[in-house]
Scaffold this motif. Structure first.
Motif, short mmCIF file in Angstrom:
data_model
loop_
_atom_site.label_atom_id
_atom_site.label_comp_id
_atom_site.label_asym_id
_atom_site.label_seq_id
_atom_site.Cartn_x
_atom_site.Cartn_y
_atom_site.Cartn_z
N GLN A 114 0.84 -1.21 0.00
CA GLN A 114 0.00 0.00 0.00
C GLN A 114 0.87 1.26 0.00
N TYR A 163 0.93 4.02 -2.93
CA TYR A 163 0.73 5.43 -2.56
C TYR A 163 1.87 6.27 -3.16
N ILE A 188 -2.90 9.55 5.82
CA ILE A 188 -2.94 8.28 5.08
C ILE A 188 -1.88 7.29 5.59
N THR A 198 -12.65 12.20 3.17
CA THR A 198 -12.11 13.54 2.94
C THR A 198 -13.21 14.58 3.07
N THR A 206 -4.28 18.59 5.25
CA THR A 206 -3.58 17.32 4.99
C THR A 206 -2.72 17.34 3.72
N ILE A 232 -7.40 6.61 -1.58
CA ILE A 232 -8.23 5.83 -0.67
C ILE A 232 -8.90 4.67 -1.40
N LEU A 253 -6.61 12.51 -3.04
CA LEU A 253 -6.77 11.71 -1.81
C LEU A 253 -7.87 10.66 -1.98
N GLY A 258 -1.92 14.16 1.93
CA GLY A 258 -2.37 13.05 2.79
C GLY A 258 -1.47 12.75 3.97
N LEU A 306 -8.82 1.46 1.31
CA LEU A 306 -8.87 1.88 2.71
C LEU A 306 -10.33 2.15 3.10
N LYS A 313 -3.24 5.72 8.64
CA LYS A 313 -4.32 4.78 8.35
C LYS A 313 -3.77 3.45 7.84
N ILE A 319 -12.09 6.00 6.34
CA ILE A 319 -11.30 7.21 6.10
C ILE A 319 -12.04 8.00 5.06
#
Length: 238
Positions: free
Chosen positions: A23, A27, A84, A122, A77, A112, A108, A80, A117, A87, A120
């Protein structure tokens, strides 16, 4: 997956599964790809992103026992951080990411979705506006921010979101003695109390970091936060 990243996390007593490392890698790929068309970060080299964004975000474990935290809001953020990474590493957290730029929110949301995820979400807007809404005001165990602003201003943005008994933690670098002193009145007025800052170097690096940890000891007065722009133009001071 980077051995160096794994070692840096081990120094923080964080152990991840292969899925979690995957992950983080995904990302990273998305961050670099989207960064070609929008300004998300000036740091794009793989090991540097791991260290200066991912490890830095997760170093929060030096200031708090994350296992005792359930709900988190990340103010300003950006791309993120730290929300993130927190998370990914601590899936039990329920996280809200707030940013004022809609294109960053689109990024974002894509991250996600791509990383599968859950718990979570936004929100697009200004910290001053959402802090007045019942769904968000004093609803969080923890508010975090890596945003660049002085501590008086950040406290006015962030403390209204924190439950009494919860914490606001500001990610800072460099010498923060004067800033802490200047923010004392604001923190007190907003219902908080400053703990001793946690000062350290990022694992495996010479990067100096500080966490300013503020405990919420009483509700924030209804007049705070003040209307948009005022917390940064006229920070609360004694």
């Amino acid at each position: 997956m980077s051995k160096k990243f794994e070692q840096q996390l081990a120094e923080l007593d964080i152990t991840l599964t292969q899925t979690q490392f995957n992950q983080f890698d995904k990302y990273y790929e998305m961050l670099v790809e989207w960064n070609k068309v929008m300004n998300l970060t000036g740091i794009t080299e793989y090991e540097e992103v791991n260290e200066k964004h991912f490890v830095d975000s997760l170093a929060l474990v030096k200031a708090l026992d994350i296992s005792k935290v359930q709900t988190v809001i990340d103010i300003g953020t950006g791309a993120g951080f730290p929300g993130i990474p927190l998370k990914i590493a601590f899936p039990h957290l329920k996280i809200t990411l707030l940013d004022s730029l809609n294109k960053r929110i689109r990024f974002l949301d894509s991250v996600i979705e791509e990383l599968n995820l859950t718990d979570i979400h936004t929100i697009h807007g200004r910290a001053e506006d959402f802090a007045r809404q019942a769904d968000y005001r004093e609803q969080f165990d923890l508010c975090v921010s890596r945003a660049v602003a002085n501590l008086s201003t950040l406290s006015e943005y962030c403390l209204p979101y924190v439950k009494v008994g919860g914490f606001f933690v500001s990610y800072k670098s460099g010498d923060i003695v004067d800033e802490l002193s200047a923010a004392k009145t604001a923190v007190h007025v907003l219902g908080g109390t400053q703990n001793k800052p946690v000062v350290f170097q990022l694992p495996g690096s010479d990067i100096s970091r500080s966490f300013v940890k503020i405990k919420k000891i009483k509700p924030t007065g209804k007049k705070f936060p003040r209307k948009a722009g005022l917390p940064s133009k006229e920070p609360i001071h004694g």
